[in-house]
Write a protein that holds these residues in place. Structure first.
Motif, PDB file in Angstrom:
ATOM      1  N   VAL A  29       0.805  -1.227   0.000  1.00  0.00           N
ATOM      2  CA  VAL A  29       0.000   0.000   0.000  1.00  0.00           C
ATOM      3  C   VAL A  29       0.837   1.276   0.000  1.00  0.00           C
ATOM      4  O   VAL A  29       0.336   2.332  -0.390  1.00  0.00           O
ATOM      5  CB  VAL A  29      -1.010   0.034   1.184  1.00  0.00           C
ATOM      6  N   SER A  30       2.097   1.223   0.408  1.00  0.00           N
ATOM      7  CA  SER A  30       2.907   2.451   0.412  1.00  0.00           C
ATOM      8  C   SER A  30       3.392   2.826  -0.989  1.00  0.00           C
ATOM      9  O   SER A  30       3.560   4.014  -1.285  1.00  0.00           O
ATOM     10  CB  SER A  30       4.130   2.289   1.322  1.00  0.00           C
ATOM     11  N   TYR A  31       3.643   1.835  -1.829  1.00  0.00           N
ATOM     12  CA  TYR A  31       4.343   2.104  -3.092  1.00  0.00           C
ATOM     13  C   TYR A  31       3.636   1.572  -4.336  1.00  0.00           C
ATOM     14  O   TYR A  31       4.192   1.622  -5.439  1.00  0.00           O
ATOM     15  CB  TYR A  31       5.749   1.485  -3.044  1.00  0.00           C
ATOM     16  N   SER A  32       2.425   1.050  -4.186  1.00  0.00           N
ATOM     17  CA  SER A  32       1.766   0.366  -5.301  1.00  0.00           C
ATOM     18  C   SER A  32       1.595   1.251  -6.531  1.00  0.00           C
ATOM     19  O   SER A  32       1.621   0.762  -7.664  1.00  0.00           O
ATOM     20  CB  SER A  32       0.407  -0.160  -4.848  1.00  0.00           C
ATOM     21  N   GLY A  33       1.425   2.559  -6.321  1.00  0.00           N
ATOM     22  CA  GLY A  33       1.238   3.460  -7.454  1.00  0.00           C
ATOM     23  C   GLY A  33       2.456   3.487  -8.362  1.00  0.00           C
ATOM     24  O   GLY A  33       2.335   3.611  -9.589  1.00  0.00           O
TER      25      GLY A  33
ATOM     26  N   LEU B 215       5.116  -3.286   6.822  1.00  0.00           N
ATOM     27  CA  LEU B 215       3.675  -3.211   7.080  1.00  0.00           C
ATOM     28  C   LEU B 215       3.203  -4.429   7.888  1.00  0.00           C
ATOM     29  O   LEU B 215       2.582  -5.347   7.339  1.00  0.00           O
ATOM     30  CB  LEU B 215       2.900  -3.165   5.756  1.00  0.00           C
TER      31      LEU B 215
END
Lengths: 333, 333
Positions: free
Chosen positions: A225-229, A257
Motif C-alpha cells: 500500500v505504500s508504493y503500489s502506485g 507493514l
C-alpha cells in the motif's frame, strides 16, 4: 549519464554489507570500475585493485562513485576531504546517498572551480513527459514482486547477463538508485512527480530494434500500500511483453507493514497481467524468480519445483541457479 | 490552508467556461465567497455581487482567488496590476494556474512588503510521510472512474452536500487544484513525489469520529495508462469503506489516449474492490455515478436504469438527479 569508468569509493565502510552498491557495480558491470578507494579503517573489500586518486586517473577513471552507505546520514569531514581532492584531480562525483552532494557547499565550490559534475542519482535530472501510451517498437520485460525487496533488481541484472551470454540483445533499464549507479543511467522513479511516473518509464525505454529487449527494473508491489502506485506506473508506462514474478517465500508480512499479508504468486500474476494487457494485449508471464536466501539448497530446489508444477512456469532462483531458464523463456516470446 | 472568505477574481474571462473554478466555489461553497471582481471585457458572471477590492475587504474577504483560466499561459500586465493592488490592500492570493504566482517577481515583492501569502495550489506545501497502512478510525468513500474527467469531483461534492442535508457528518477531501480552491485545503496529488503519494492521502484523511465520512476526490483511473499510479495510491492510501464508480457513457476512447478503449463499469468495480480490500477488507461498492451531459433526459434515465439493473447498485447522475440515493447507500454502511 554518469561518465565511466569509475573509481569505487568504499570510505571507512564498517562491514562488507555497507559497500553493497560498490559490490553491485563490481558484480554486474566490472568493466565500469578500474579500482577501489579505501580509507583507514575500511572493513569492506570488493576485490578490485586498491588505487589512489592519481593511479585511478592514470587508469582512465572519470567518476568517483560513492559505493558505500554513510553512517549517521551525513558526509563526514574525512569523506569530504577525499571528495574535494577527487574534484581537484578532475573527477566527477556520483552518489545515491539520501543527503545530497549538492547540499555540501564545499563540494559545490570545488566542483565549480574544477569543472566537475556532482551526480545525485536520487534526484531526477530530466523533464519527463506525461505518458502517451503509444506502442513502442522492441520488446520489454518487467520484474514485478509479491512485495518490495523481493529480488527484482537482482533478477533483472541476472536476466540481462544470461541474455547477453546467449547472444540476445538486451539493456538493463534502472529505475532505482543502485541500478542507476551500476549502469550509469536510468530514472529514479520513486522521486519522480506523480503525474510523470508512467511518462518517465516510457522515456526510459524508447523505441528499439524489434529483437531487442529492455529489462526494466521493478519497484514496490501492486499489493504494497505504500508504493503500489509506482508499480502500476511501471506496468502501464513499460508496456511489457513479458513479466517475471519475484517472490521471497519466508516473509511473514509485507515489508514495513505488519498486519499486511503477502499476496499469492497467482494473485500477482493475474492482476499484473490484467493491467499489463491494457497497454500491451500480448503481454504474458514468462517465469517466476524465487529469492531462496533463507532456504537450504534442498528446500530451495523443492520450493521452486513446487511453484513450477503449480503455475506451469519456469521457476528459478537466479542467485543459485542462474537466470538461463528465464532468458530461454523470453527467446520464445 | 487558504484563508476564507474569498473575493473571486474573474479577470477578463473570455466566456463563462473560463471561470469554472469561480463557478465551482460559488456552487459548492457559497459561504466562502463575498463577491466577484471583474475587469473590463469580462464575459463571465458567477452571479455574485461585483465588488472593488475595498468593498470586498470591508465585507471581510481575506483572499483574492484566481477563479479563471489565463489566456496564453501567462499572467498579463492587466492582471498583475490588480493582483499587486490586492496585496497592497492586505489580501492573500490563491491560484491554481500552471504558471506560479511565486515566479512573478512583482507579486513576490508586493507580498513581502505587505505581508501577504501567495498560495500556488499546484505545489505541495507539506512534507508528506510514507504511507504506513495503519487502519484509521472514521469512514471514507472514494470516487473511482472508468476514465479521467468522468465526473469524480462533481460526484464527491454533490455527495457531500446530500450527506450534510441528511445530517450525516462528512468532509470533502480535495486532491486536485479546483477542489483545493473550493474548500481552501487539500493535497495536489498529481504534484506529489511518487514515494509519498499514498502517504499524502493518509495525511489528508486522518483519524476521525466513527460516524464521520471523508469524501475523497478521485483522480485518473486504474485503466488510464498515464495516471493509473495516482489512482492506485488513492485506493491504498485512502483505505475506503465505500467506492462510487463514475462513468461517462458516450466517450469513444480514454481521455487523451486514442486507441485505448474504456473499461467496463464491471471491470472497474472488480479491480478497484480487489485493491481496496488489501487496505480495508470491509470495502464495498456503494453506487454508480453517470455523467449524462451528452444524453437527453429520457436517454439518461434509461441508461441509469439499465446499469442499475445490471449491477444491482444505485445508479444516478448527481447533476440531473442529485446524489441522495448515494448518500442513502452510505448511511447503510
Amino acid at each position: 549519464m554518469i561518465e565511466t569508468p569509475y573509481l569505487l569509493f568504499l570510505g571507512d565502510a564498517p562491514d562488507q554489507l555497507a559497500a553493497k552498491v560498490a559490490q553491485g557495480i563490481k558484480d554486474w558491470r566490472p568493466e565500469n570500475a578500474v579500482g577501489q578507494f579505501r580509507m583507514a579503517g575500511c572493513k569492506a573489500d570488493v576485490g578490485l585493485q586498491d588505487m589512489t586518486l592519481q593511479e585511478a586517473k592514470a587508469a582512465g577513471a572519470r567518476t568517483l562513485v560513492i559505493g558505500v552507505a554513510n553512517r549517521g546520514g551525513y558526509i563526514s569531514k574525512e569523506w569530504r576531504k577525499v571528495l574535494v581532492e577527487a574534484l581537484e584531480a578532475g573527477f566527477d562525483l556520483a552518489s545515491g546517498l539520501h543527503n545530497l552532494l549538492r547540499d555540501e557547499s564545499e563540494l559545490m565550490a570545488a566542483a565549480q572551480v574544477h569543472g566537475g559534475t556532482l551526480h545525485d542519482v536520487r534526484v531526477p535530472t530530466d523533464a519527463y513527459p506525461i505518458a502517451n501510451g503509444v506502442k513502442r517498437t522492441g520488446k520489454r520485460v518487467l520484474a514485478v514482486g509479491t512485495d518490495c525487496s523481493a529480488g527484482k533488481m537482482y533478477t533483472a541484472l541476472a536476466l540481462d547477463a544470461s541474455m547477453r551470454e546467449r547472444g540476445m540483445k538486451s539493456t538493463f533499464r534502472a529505475t532505482g538508485q543502485t541500478g542507476i549507479l551500476i549502469t550509469g543511467h536510468g530514472v529514479p522513479l520513486d522521486a519522480v512527480i506523480a503525474d510523470f511516473m508512467a511518462g518517465a518509464v516510457e522515456y526510459l525505454t524508447p523505441d528499439n530494434a524489434a529483437d531487442h529487449w529492455d529489462i526494466i527494473e521493478g519497484q514496490g508491489s501492486l499489493f504494497h500500500v505504500s508504493y503500489s502506485g509506482v508499480t502500476l506506473a511501471l506496468i502501464h508506462g513499460g508496456q511489457p511483453d513479458a513479466l517475471i514474478i519475484c517472490h521471497e517465500p519466508t516473509r511473514q508480512h509485507m515489508r514495513g507493514l505488519p498486519g499486511y499479508k503477502l499476496p499469492s504468486i497467482e494473485a500477482v500474476r493475474d492482476t499484473s497481467l490484467q493491467f499489463a494487457r491494457v497497454a500491451n494485449p500480448a503481454c504474458q508471464v514468462a517465469g517466476v524468480s524465487i529469492n531462496t536466501q533463507h532456504l537450504s539448497d534442498a528446500e530451495a530446489t523443492a520450493y521452486c519445483a513446487e511453484v513450477e508444477a503449480r503455475l506451469g512456469l519456469p521457476t528459478i532462483d537466479p542467485f543459485r541457479h542462474g537466470a538461463d531458464r528465464l532468458a530461454e523463456a523470453l527467446e520464445n516470446i
